[in-house]
Scaffold this active site. Structure first.
Site, PDB file in Angstrom:
ATOM      1  N   ASP A  51      -5.506  -3.952  -1.960  1.00 51.59           N
ATOM      2  CA  ASP A  51      -5.472  -2.519  -2.258  1.00 51.59           C
ATOM      3  C   ASP A  51      -4.087  -2.101  -2.734  1.00 51.59           C
ATOM      4  O   ASP A  51      -3.961  -1.252  -3.613  1.00 51.59           O
ATOM      5  CB  ASP A  51      -5.949  -1.683  -1.065  1.00 51.59           C
ATOM      6  CG  ASP A  51      -5.035  -1.776   0.146  1.00 51.59           C
ATOM      7  OD1 ASP A  51      -4.345  -2.806   0.306  1.00 51.59           O
ATOM      8  OD2 ASP A  51      -5.010  -0.814   0.932  1.00 51.59           O
TER       9      ASP A  51
ATOM     10  N   GLU B 121       0.832  -1.197   0.000  1.00 48.50           N
ATOM     11  CA  GLU B 121       0.000   0.000   0.000  1.00 48.50           C
ATOM     12  C   GLU B 121       0.873   1.256   0.000  1.00 48.50           C
ATOM     13  O   GLU B 121       0.651   2.181  -0.780  1.00 48.50           O
ATOM     14  CB  GLU B 121      -0.914  -0.006   1.233  1.00 48.50           C
ATOM     15  CG  GLU B 121      -1.729   1.255   1.397  1.00 48.50           C
ATOM     16  CD  GLU B 121      -1.898   1.612   2.870  1.00 48.50           C
ATOM     17  OE1 GLU B 121      -2.942   1.292   3.434  1.00 48.50           O
ATOM     18  OE2 GLU B 121      -0.977   2.220   3.448  1.00 48.50           O
TER      19      GLU B 121
END
Lengths: 351, 705
Positions: free
Chosen positions: A121, A64
């Protein structure tokens, strides 16, 4: 929540979200972070080797942070910085056999990758930023890597839940078998602005359906008195519930959701109303879902900027002190720049 | 350029072709080995033909070199070399390699530059320092040689900002790319992402050379871990055929011995120069003996043992002595094993594994007191050390006659047993207390063990026996009622005439023992039978620490002592044996043990879990189905009773008592005609039960009408 209610909400979502998924020119975004802001950010959180450091989390890095670093470097137009972050990301994290990124990297451990699992993500952010950079800087190597990663996401992370395409939080775990038939998802992993790019990069996968299911999910996951989503949501045949085994809070994950919606073009309205209400009545906070009360008030300017961005969507100018970026710690500083970038891109009248 | 360099370059090309072929394949799921055919067959033979001079030279014509040198990896972003005018040939890479003393790369770079700039002449003495004016570039090379790659990139970026026309040297760009890939491949390999390792290697043939033997090792490891030992062997063969560093060669063959099946690593020994692989041959011996030492099956080659014993005596570390210790321990030579573990412990006093072997050997020698004293210090180290210690405790406390154990020793034993919540040792403490006439203490131990494991039949038995000894008939009956349908010996404690008696003038108290007919017989030995059972049955180790081969005789021994629940546990372990005969015997034993303790469904499962002779099969199934029929009838499941009896008929003729049972089942199901027919047949033999059954049928039918 019943399945029929879920279906009804799907209609609501389709009518009101108005999230662009494809076939709409993506915002350029380049130049929405100033050189000075990016330099200040990079001086604090980016090593010369291109590692983006989560300073509060024991100085680790993760897919991330690398993805955010790439996106911000692109937004600031720093090609060298982008390349450094990419080099680190590829050499250190893109080492999985399924071509997704390992999520957790620790300088003090040997080998440095301390958890080779992925976090979806992170994968989406990296593929998205690579796609943007490859396209606007005409860099074949970035585009090629973006296509590979987008395909890997499409192949490994999309799954079916209640006849909808959803994003699994990771390639391992979170599955129905691990959770008594429930599928656990993280609504803040739906980075809506990335899906049109993923559609271009890997057109064989159902990104539009994924975007639609995300909007529907966020619209339906209104839990507790504050009617907000939890960080982790369980999907079962009966509908949605806060995921068991996870704290039932509107927490550090979920606070990004309104920002992602805004950056993807959502307008003030039904999809955002509960977030707007929480911002107006409680302010930046981690909110306990059972009580609707804050369990932790967030004072960092980065978190306040999230609320300011929401208010701006409804016409309120951004407070003077939030327009200047000063790095504090990795996560709120990242959100601060992403929110400023949104305002400059889509709501310049708020500045 | 030396012939040798050319040979290497050609080999590089050969391997490159092989790997690239694979690179064109879609990502291959492990286990699908469609890569061992075709290209590999052509590539590696050429790799091994290092002395096939003429062919090599023909293939290594200079104009082919750019394609083949290790500096020309595909997919780099640098502009094509032909963009350069021959006037400004960049010799910085030459300078770098010269400074590094890397003659091989230096020659490769000369060849590369010659191929690009045909008129160019290399410096007369390339190893001499070159007067080079570009200090900035010089610094980049310096940083590169120090492994500060990020700083090289930063320096390149800075310079391009200042001088937009400036281009970094191709060689530097390519080396940086290659370094990136090498780092990535290394990271993937550290993370055991074998598919990624092979993918990355396939796309970067320039890494698969003697310059990066570590990369070749990792590729080989990736192949070996994805069920492609032949490809792993090829990679090792490439190194042994082409690379000269003696340490790397030896490390290569040792890795091959460790990773590959023996027949594959054997082939690689043909690459030996002189006796450079002697240490690897010793590794092979270690591996062979080590494999045998893991189980109790088989014996090692005497020559291997002799060599390994020589090595072990000369060794500075504990590996070889410990290996021999385990080998002899599992071959019932605890004395020899103890000597080797003593050696191992002298070399590695901190090794928990060697300490475990030492303690287990003492246990096997029945030197339990020593083992307990020694093992106490290790009990916290690992679970295995704890298990060995508990084995010592059980052995010590079950010795016959019971040994005197000092209060301080008992105290520490109790502290470990309580912390470990170990039922076997807890029970043993109970019997030990019982033998010392501390019956209340014994009762508490059995109660404690039952809290740890409510399904522990032996503890329940102990509890019932000790409560009876305390004349606590009510308390004993609670246990007996709860266990009667699961344990024959507990059920029998509740029957008249089977009361435990405190007998004799001294502390020895005999718990009752039953023979197979269920008749109480006086224990022959002076000590408490259940307590001594494990020791009598040839070992003190808790059942769950036994190997399959040890477990089988333990099971039969426990059967002889009529302790079917423990026997079943021992047989279940024995059923994991690799030996089919042991498995079959164990399944037979487990089935009989479960039958004896009344657990018929388990008995049926055990009977079916390994092939049995038809005689045994008949015996087992007859017993299983008989017990099932009786149990089903008792539960009021009459239709199923009939089914069980029908099934039993396939194995054995229905005896009269079962015939009567069938009749009663029909009667309960109101199948009066069937019941009457059966009772009539059985009544013909004078069975009073059948006659009573006939009367019942009569009454039931008239009552209905």
């Amino acid at each position: 929540m019943s399945a029929s209610l879920l279906r009804r909400l799907a209609v609501v979502a389709a009518c009101y979200t108005a999230l662009p998924v494809a076939a709409q020119p993506a915002p350029t975004m380049e130049g929405t972070v100033s050189g000075a802001e990016w330099t200040a950010y990079a001086d604090h959180f980016v090593g010369e080797d291109g590692r983006v450091v989560d300073d509060v989390n024991g100085g680790i890095s993760h897919s991330e942070s690398q993805g955010y670093g790439l996106l911000l470097a692109y937004s600031a137009g720093d090609r060298d910085g982008f390349d450094r972050i990419w080099t680190f990301t590829r050499n250190e994290l893109l080492i999985r056999s399924d071509r997704l990124a390992a999520w957790k990297w620790d300088a003090s451990a040997k080998p440095h990758v301390v958890d080779v699992n992925n976090a979806s993500d992170g994968d989406v952010l990296i593929a998205y930023a690579l796609g943007l950079a490859g396209e606007s800087w005409r860099n074949q190597r970035y585009s090629e890597a973006a296509r590979g990663l987008a395909s890997a996401i499409g192949e490994n992370l999309l799954t079916d839940a209640n006849n909808r395409i959803v994003l699994r939080p990771g390639a391992e775990g979170f599955g129905r078998a691990d959770n008594n038939g429930m599928l656990v998802v993280n609504p803040s992993y739906w980075i809506f602005e990335a899906f049109p790019m993923l559609e271009k990069l890997a057109p064989d996968h159902p990104w539009q359906q994924l975007a639609a299911s995300g909007a529907e999910l966020i619209n339906a996951a209104r839990f507790g008195p504050a009617r907000l989503p939890t960080d982790w949501v369980a999907i079962s045949a009966e509908g949605l519930t806060p995921a068991p085994d996870f704290p039932a809070v509107y927490g550090y994950n979920a606070i990004r959701i309104p920002l992602y919606l805004l950056r993807a073009g959502a307008k003030s309205g039904p999809l955002l109303e509960n977030f707007e209400h929480a911002a107006a009545s409680i302010g930046p906070a981690i909110i306990d879902i059972a009580t609707g009360q804050p369990v932790e008030t967030l004072t960092d300017p980065g978190y306040r900027m999230l609320d300011a961005a929401l208010a701006c969507a409804a016409g309120t100018p951004v407070p003077e002190d939030l327009r200047r970026f000063e790095p504090t710690t990795y996560y709120p500083s990242t959100l601060h720049l992403l929110a400023l970038s949104y305002v400059r891109e889509r709501q310049p009248q708020c500045l | 350029m030396s012939v040798k360099t050319l040979v290497q370059l050609v080999v590089v090309a050969g391997v490159a072709t092989w790997i690239v072929t694979e690179g064109l394949m879609p990502p291959t799921p492990p286990g699908v080995d469609d890569l061992t055919t075709g290209a590999i067959g052509t590539a590696i033979p050429s790799a091994r033909r290092t002395d096939a001079g003429p062919l090599v030279i023909t293939q290594a014509m200079p104009d082919e070199l750019p394609r083949n040198t290790q500096l020309n990896s595909p997919g780099t972003a640098s502009p094509p070399p032909t963009d350069r005018r021959s006037g400004d040939v960049d010799e910085s890479a030459l300078r770098y390699f010269a400074r590094q003393g890397d003659a091989r790369r230096l020659e490769a770079e000369i060849a590369r530059l010659r191929a690009i700039y045909p008129g160019w002449q290399p410096p007369a003495d390339p190893l001499a320092p070159v007067d080079y004016a570009d200090h900035e570039l010089d610094r980049m090379w310096q940083l590169f040689s120090e492994g500060r790659y990020a700083e090289v990139r930063a320096a390149i970026a800075d310079r391009r900002k200042k001088e937009p026309q400036w281009q970094p040297p191709d060689a530097l760009v390519q080396l940086l790319d290659q370094t990136d890939t090498r780092i990535r491949l290394t990271n993937a390999s550290d993370a055991k992402q074998w598919g990624a390792v092979v993918d990355i290697a396939a796309k970067t043939p320039s890494l698969l050379t003697c310059d990066y033997v570590d990369v070749l090792w990792r590729v080989a490891e990736a192949f070996a871990n994805t069920d492609r030992p032949n490809r792993a062997e090829d990679a090792y063969a490439y190194i042994l055929a082409n690379c000269d560093n003696p340490q790397e060669r030896l490390a290569t063959i040792r890795k091959a011995v460790a990773l590959l099946p023996e027949k594959d690593s054997d082939t690689l020994f043909t690459f030996e120069r002189g006796d450079e692989f002697a240490a690897a041959r010793d590794d092979q011996i270690r591996r062979r003996v080590g494999k045998i030492a893991e189980t109790e099956e088989g014996l090692a080659d005497p020559a291997d043992l002799t060599r390994l014993e020589d090595l072990a005596r000369a060794a500075a570390d504990s590996g070889d002595p410990a290996l021999l210790g385990w080998y002899y321990y599992r071959r019932d030579k605890p004395g020899v094993a103890l000597d080797w573990f003593t050696d191992a412990r002298e070399r590695a006093p901190e090794s928990a594994k060697a300490a475990e072997g030492y303690a287990l050997s003492l246990n096997q020698l029945d030197r339990f007191a020593e083992a307990e004293t020694f093992g106490y210090d290790w009990a916290d180290a690992t679970e295995d050390n704890l298990a060995a210690y508990l084995g010592s405790v059980v052995g010590l406390l079950s010795m016959d006659p019971p040994p005197r154990v000092s209060e301080s020793t008992l105290e520490r034993i109790v502290s470990v047993v309580v912390k470990a919540r170990d039922p076997a040792a807890g029970e043993q403490l109970g019997w030990y207390a019982y033998n010392l006439k501390q019956i209340k203490t014994a009762t508490r131990w059995f109660e404690t063990v039952l809290r740890w494991d409510p399904e522990d039949e032996s503890a329940a038995y102990g509890l019932a026996v000790t409560r009876l000894a305390l004349k606590d008939r009510t308390g004993a009956n609670v246990v007996i009622r709860e266990w009667a349908d699961r344990s024959e010996r507990i059920a029998k404690l509740g029957k008249p005439g089977s009361r435990t008696e405190l007998r004799g003038p001294n502390y020895t108290i005999d718990a009752p023992v039953y023979d197979e007919g269920g008749i109480v017989r006086t224990p022959v030995r002076r000590t408490a039978a259940p307590a001594a059972a494990p020791a009598r049955c040839g070992g003190s180790a808790p059942v769950n620490t036994l190997t399959p081969t040890q477990a089988l005789p333990r099971g039969w021994c426990l059967m002889d002592l009529n302790r079917p629940v423990e026997a079943a546990a021992a047989f279940e372990i024995a059923m994991r044996s690799p030996n089919a005969k042991v498995r079959s015997d164990a399944a037979y034993g487990a089935s009989l043990a479960n039958l004896r303790s009344g657990v018929t469904d388990k008995a049926a499962v055990a009977a079916a879990s390994a092939p049995q002779s038809s005689k045994r099969q008949t015996e087992l199934m007859t017993s299983v189905l008989t017990q099932q029929a009786l149990a089903l009838y008792a539960e009021g499941r009459y239709a199923e009773t009939i089914l069980a009896l029908d099934a039993r008929n396939q194995y054995a003729q229905e005896q009269n008592d079962l015939l009567v049972l069938r009749g009663w089942a029909y009667l309960k199901m109101r199948r009066y005609a069937d019941a009457r027919r059966i009772f009539q047949a059985a009544a013909g033999t004078g069975s009073p039960d059948a006659i009573r059954g006939l009367a019942e049928v009569q009454a039931a039918q008239s009552g209905l009408r």
